[in-house]
Design a protein around this motif. Structure first.
Motif, mmCIF file in Angstrom:
data_model
loop_
_atom_site.group_PDB
_atom_site.id
_atom_site.type_symbol
_atom_site.label_atom_id
_atom_site.label_comp_id
_atom_site.label_asym_id
_atom_site.label_seq_id
_atom_site.Cartn_x
_atom_site.Cartn_y
_atom_site.Cartn_z
ATOM 1 N N GLU A 146 31.007 57.451 18.200
ATOM 2 C CA GLU A 146 32.150 58.238 17.716
ATOM 3 C C GLU A 146 31.943 59.728 17.919
ATOM 4 O O GLU A 146 32.887 60.460 18.269
ATOM 5 C CB GLU A 146 32.352 57.934 16.230
ATOM 6 N N GLU A 147 30.718 60.208 17.754
ATOM 7 C CA GLU A 147 30.442 61.641 17.893
ATOM 8 C C GLU A 147 30.700 62.129 19.318
ATOM 9 O O GLU A 147 31.319 63.180 19.529
ATOM 10 C CB GLU A 147 28.995 61.917 17.492
ATOM 11 N N ILE A 148 30.227 61.375 20.319
ATOM 12 C CA ILE A 148 30.462 61.766 21.715
ATOM 13 C C ILE A 148 31.953 61.719 22.032
ATOM 14 O O ILE A 148 32.492 62.611 22.709
ATOM 15 C CB ILE A 148 29.681 60.857 22.679
ATOM 16 N N ALA A 149 32.642 60.684 21.546
ATOM 17 C CA ALA A 149 34.089 60.553 21.800
ATOM 18 C C ALA A 149 34.846 61.759 21.251
ATOM 19 O O ALA A 149 35.760 62.282 21.905
ATOM 20 C CB ALA A 149 34.604 59.259 21.181
ATOM 21 N N LYS A 150 34.472 62.216 20.065
ATOM 22 C CA LYS A 150 35.152 63.377 19.478
ATOM 23 C C LYS A 150 34.849 64.649 20.262
ATOM 24 O O LYS A 150 35.727 65.513 20.436
ATOM 25 C CB LYS A 150 34.727 63.540 18.017
ATOM 26 N N LYS A 151 33.610 64.795 20.737
ATOM 27 C CA LYS A 151 33.272 65.975 21.544
ATOM 28 C C LYS A 151 34.050 65.987 22.854
ATOM 29 O O LYS A 151 34.491 67.038 23.309
ATOM 30 C CB LYS A 151 31.767 65.990 21.839
ATOM 31 N N MET A 152 34.186 64.804 23.442
ATOM 32 C CA MET A 152 34.850 64.696 24.743
ATOM 33 C C MET A 152 36.367 64.824 24.641
ATOM 34 O O MET A 152 37.006 65.514 25.433
ATOM 35 C CB MET A 152 34.505 63.346 25.385
ATOM 36 N N PHE A 153 36.948 64.118 23.672
ATOM 37 C CA PHE A 153 38.410 63.940 23.663
ATOM 38 C C PHE A 153 39.099 64.494 22.427
ATOM 39 O O PHE A 153 40.322 64.388 22.305
ATOM 40 C CB PHE A 153 38.747 62.449 23.798
ATOM 41 N N GLY A 154 38.327 65.073 21.513
ATOM 42 C CA GLY A 154 38.942 65.606 20.309
ATOM 43 C C GLY A 154 39.575 64.497 19.491
ATOM 44 O O GLY A 154 38.972 63.460 19.225
ATOM 45 N N LYS A 155 40.861 64.694 19.126
ATOM 46 C CA LYS A 155 41.567 63.702 18.308
ATOM 47 C C LYS A 155 42.269 62.646 19.148
ATOM 48 O O LYS A 155 42.877 61.714 18.616
ATOM 49 C CB LYS A 155 42.576 64.405 17.403
ATOM 50 N N GLU A 156 42.212 62.781 20.472
ATOM 51 C CA GLU A 156 42.855 61.790 21.337
ATOM 52 C C GLU A 156 42.066 60.480 21.334
ATOM 53 O O GLU A 156 40.863 60.461 21.096
ATOM 54 C CB GLU A 156 42.930 62.315 22.782
ATOM 55 N N ARG A 157 42.775 59.379 21.619
ATOM 56 C CA ARG A 157 42.088 58.103 21.761
ATOM 57 C C ARG A 157 41.232 58.132 23.017
ATOM 58 O O ARG A 157 41.607 58.697 24.040
ATOM 59 C CB ARG A 157 43.111 56.958 21.841
ATOM 60 N N ALA A 158 40.082 57.507 22.919
ATOM 61 C CA ALA A 158 39.137 57.534 24.036
ATOM 62 C C ALA A 158 39.369 56.416 25.042
ATOM 63 O O ALA A 158 38.972 56.543 26.209
ATOM 64 C CB ALA A 158 37.710 57.433 23.491
ATOM 65 N N LEU A 159 39.988 55.320 24.614
ATOM 66 C CA LEU A 159 40.150 54.157 25.486
ATOM 67 C C LEU A 159 40.837 54.517 26.794
ATOM 68 O O LEU A 159 41.826 55.253 26.820
ATOM 69 C CB LEU A 159 40.944 53.059 24.778
ATOM 70 N N ASN A 160 40.276 53.971 27.880
ATOM 71 C CA ASN A 160 40.811 54.093 29.240
ATOM 72 C C ASN A 160 40.667 55.486 29.846
ATOM 73 O O ASN A 160 41.139 55.720 30.958
ATOM 74 C CB ASN A 160 42.280 53.649 29.306
ATOM 75 N N LYS A 161 40.009 56.404 29.130
ATOM 76 C CA LYS A 161 39.689 57.694 29.729
ATOM 77 C C LYS A 161 38.546 57.482 30.740
ATOM 78 O O LYS A 161 37.720 56.578 30.608
ATOM 79 C CB LYS A 161 39.240 58.692 28.662
#
Length: 803
Positions: A146-161
């Motif tokens: 979850e921490e990496i996902a928030k750094k990468m995408f902020g509040k956006e959903r990470a799926l399919n990025k």
């Protein structure tokens, strides 16, 4: 309320002891609970390998790629298998995300693993996006925490990025995010921050070409056994498996193998390896900490009992009056036990409050994410409640049973005094307290000396002011020649080199080498590294025969090698001079490859000081493709060097962050466990001394109070303050001196055993014991002399006016 000082010492001392015991118990509970939370924990096993060569056995967690599927086909007990592999060729991996509108986001991340599609079916992770059972089914997929996902995408959903992962192990590859998991508060040996699918990237191509089960032992293999399967019976079938599938290849390679199983819940503490997926724990350290916890609690309990028994004689008149007024023995016993238990329970309440308050500090010192809750630790608190009651019962038992047996006539005539047995017991307990305290001081001093030794020992290369710049992506590797030229031209820099690996980090590359005229069976395992022509000069590694790589010898890229002293010694060369110019051979899969030794270098520590120096060899890379750039700075102003290197990096590679570390710091990270142990022992040693001093302070105060009339008489007869201080202090100092004599050989034995874990270690000199004795005696003198001086300067008229 009538005895505030003694009540405070009793409650506070026991509370501190219980607090220390609680904190260490929480730590031990955390260390022993690794991977217990998985649904299939009882059926999950890791497959391990023992490599056998030259009569030596090396136990590792590594297996070759095809072994999992082959064993699943052959053994019906195995329900499912999965494999993971750490991104072992790097200490950190570059992750990049390019949004449709906006600048690229790039981060270096640690703890990345490649995993089979079955991994999340065997191991439980809390997914907040994606499906755990299928997230790695397709090639080129990635699962983030979850921490990496928030750094990468902020509040956006990470799926399919889509994320670009630049790795020395797996190459430059794009991956689709198919899952995000929330890190568990419960500990796991597979301490991962992200997983990428095994399918996709360099490793998949490599695996297609591997059919044997002898070489390339890079994977961690796990089995889910069918319910009711016996792991020991399954393990007994492995020798026949090795014989059938690997014997021919093992014979050709010149070594042997054994396979074994480890329960996944035992990986952290009982795998018998120095490293297993991630750094393992040490049962020895847990025993040390458990001993410290028990000893500190004992010191606190001894204080509690000592002061309770010491004060009890002052209450003899009270007992006599109560008995005259009709009190029965049973009621007096209940009164004394009740008071003691009440004090003990009060200390427990204070201890729980202190534990909750100090837990964040303790987690920082220990490096463990320990959380406490009534739901998870109900039995834990219940155990300490029982312990507090038992402590109260034991501490109150002496005054309860001894005082309640007094005859009131004798008591009221003042004919009752402290028994010799009680005084002897108190003295024995004081000695025991200081034996523990002195032993802990010795342990702290020796651990500190060993840490200092490891920080300052000559490693055989220049470790200071060496800047390490990782090069992960293809673009970063391609700018190496230009970046090196820019840095070498600076007056801030004395040398620049590049390599696949540098001292202090994991190096997975090795090969078996032997002299001309010998066979593969005579080969010795040599760790290998590929470097440019400036790396050895940059690290200031010196040749003792032959020469180093140089631009003046471009043919060095053609089958030339530089070996350390240990390598030529193990291969049987008579001297470095005899080895220089000779050839060594590497036999592999029916082919023989020869290399010319162009130089022999002095031994250096490419691994930490826990292990002896092993054979090591350098090849000069035939293409400018390296994992790390090493820059030796001249300037004492490190910030100027960092700014200069950073500016050049951004000029040549603007889309990637400038990441760096220092060689000395990276090497010292190998001793993180020892440093944490030292911090914990140091803090708890201070606490143990504090508790011991509290008890000594209380007993000194009581002794001074008991002898107040004697002191008055002595002062009237001309005794000086110094005479009286000496009189009151010498008995206690004798006890501390006895404790030092007992603790010294015990602590030497334990700490000498601890030092055996290090191939290179400091000596336990007599100076350690002189220093410890001085510290212990000074602490005792300061503690006792305060009460002694106070009694010595008191007015004798006040103490004798009732006579």
């Amino acid at each position: 309320m009538k005895n505030k000082t003694f009540s405070f010492i009793n409650v506070f001392g026991l509370a501190i002891g219980l607090t220390c015991c609680m904190l260490i118990s929480l730590y031990i509970n955390y260390e022993t609970s690794y991977d217990n939370y998985h649904r299939h924990a009882q059926q999950l096993y890791q497959l391990g390998t023992i490599f056998l060569k030259d009569g030596k056995a090396e136990k590792t967690a590594n297996t070759p790629a095809p072994m999992a599927s082959t064993m699943k086909q052959e053994f019906p007990e195995i329900m499912e298998t999965t494999r993971i592999m750490g991104l072992f060729s790097e200490d950190k991996t570059l992750l990049q995300y390019q949004p449709e509108n906006g600048s690229a986001r790039s981060f270096y991340e640690r703890k990345g693993y490649m995993a089979d599609s079955t991994f999340f079916r065997l191991f439980d992770y809390h997914f907040i996006e994606g499906d755990a059972s299928s997230c790695l089914d397709k090639p080129n997929t990635i699962v983030l925490n979850e921490e990496i996902a928030k750094k990468m995408f902020g509040k956006e959903r990470a799926l399919n990025k889509v994320i670009r992962v630049s790795s020395n192990t797996n190459g430059d590859t794009s991956f689709i995010v198919t899952g995000v998991f929330r890190p568990s508060t419960k500990p796991s040996q597979i301490d991962a921050r992200f997983f990428i699918s095994v399918r996709g990237g360099f490793i998949e191509k490599f695996m297609r070409n591997q059919t044997d089960m002898v070489s390339n032992n890079m994977f961690n293999t796990f089995f889910l056994l069918k319910p009711g399967s016996d792991a020991k019976k399954l393990e007994s079938k492995f020798p026949a498996f090795v014989q059938e599938h690997m014997r021919k290849g093992l014979t050709a390679a010149g070594f042997d193998k054994k396979q074994f199983l480890i329960p996944v819940k035992d990986l952290h503490l009982y795998s018998g390896m120095e490293n297993n997926v991630s750094a393992v724990g040490s049962p020895t350290y847990l025993y040390i900490l458990a001993s410290i916890a028990v000893f500190i609690l004992l010191i606190a309990c001894i204080n509690f009992m000592n002061l309770a028994t010491a004060r009890s004689s002052k209450r003899s008149a009270e007992v006599g009056v109560r008995k005259v007024l009709g009190a029965e023995k049973g009621s007096l016993i209940r009164q004394f036990l009740g008071e003691s238990i009440l004090m003990s329970l009060l200390a427990l309440v204070v201890a729980i409050w202190l534990t909750i308050l100090l837990l964040p500090v303790f987690t920082t010192v220990s490096g463990k994410n320990i959380v406490i809750s009534l739901q998870q630790h109900g039995i834990f608190f219940a155990g300490f409640l029982v312990l507090a009651i038992i402590t109260g019962l034991i501490a109150g038992s002496y005054p309860a049973f001894y005082l309640s047996s007094f005859k009131p006539v004798k008591v009221l005539k003042g004919k009752i005094s402290s028994s010799l047995a009680a005084i002897s017991l108190r003295k024995t307990l004081v000695v025991f307290q200081f034996v523990i305290s002195v032993a802990l001081i010795v342990a702290s001093v020796i651990i500190n000396n060993q840490m200092s030794y490891m920080r300052n020992k000559d490693l055989g290369f220049s470790k200071d002011q060496q800047l390490i710049i990782p090069m992960r992506s293809a673009n970063a590797k391609n700018i190496y020649p230009s970046l090196k030229n820019e840095l070498e031209a600076s007056p801030l820099v004395s040398g620049v080199g590049a390599a696949l690996y540098y001292p202090g980090i994991f190096n997975p590359s090795d090969m078996g080498l032997h002299q001309e005229g010998k066979t593969a069976e005579d080969s010795k395992l040599v760790h290998t590294n590929w470097v440019d022509e400036g790396l050895l000069q940059t690290l200031e590694i010196k040749p003792i025969a032959g020469r180093l790589f140089s631009k003046d010898f471009p043919s060095d890229t053609n089958n030339c090698i530089i070996l350390n002293q240990e390598a030529i010694k193990q291969m049987g060369f008579r001297s470095p001079q005899k080895a220089a110019g000779a050839r060594v051979f590497f036999d592999w899969r029916g082919e023989s490859y020869s290399y010319t030794i162009v130089g022999v270098i002095k031994d250096f520590h490419f691994q930490d000081l826990r292990v002896p120096i092993a054979p090591y060899g350098f090849f000069r890379n035939n293409q400018p493709y390296y994992n790390y750039l090493i820059v030796h700075g001249k300037a004492k102003d490190v910030s100027s060097l960092l700014k200069f290197a950073g500016d050049n990096w951004k000029k040549l590679n603007p889309n990637e962050p400038f990441e760096y570390s220092f060689l000395n710091d990276d090497f010292q990270k190998n001793y993180e466990a020892e440093n944490r142990l030292f911090d914990i022992v140091r803090y708890f040693t201070i606490i143990a001394i504090l508790i011991s001093c509290l008890g000594l302070f209380g007993l000194a105060a009581f002794s001074a109070e008991q002898r107040i009339k004697e002191i008055g008489v002595r002062k009237v007869l001309g005794a000086s303050v110094g005479n009286i201080v000496s009189l009151l202090s010498k008995d206690f100092l004798k006890l501390v001196a006895i404790a030092i004599l007992i603790a010294s050989p015990l602590s030497w034995f334990v700490m000498n055993k601890w030092l055996q874990d290090f191939a290179y270690r400091t000596n336990i000199g007599w100076q350690v014991y002189i220093l410890t004795a001085a510290i212990a005696l000074c602490i005792a003198v300061l503690t006792v002399s305060f009460q002694a001086i106070r009694a010595a300067v008191s007015n004798p008229v006040k103490s004798l006016r009732s006579e």
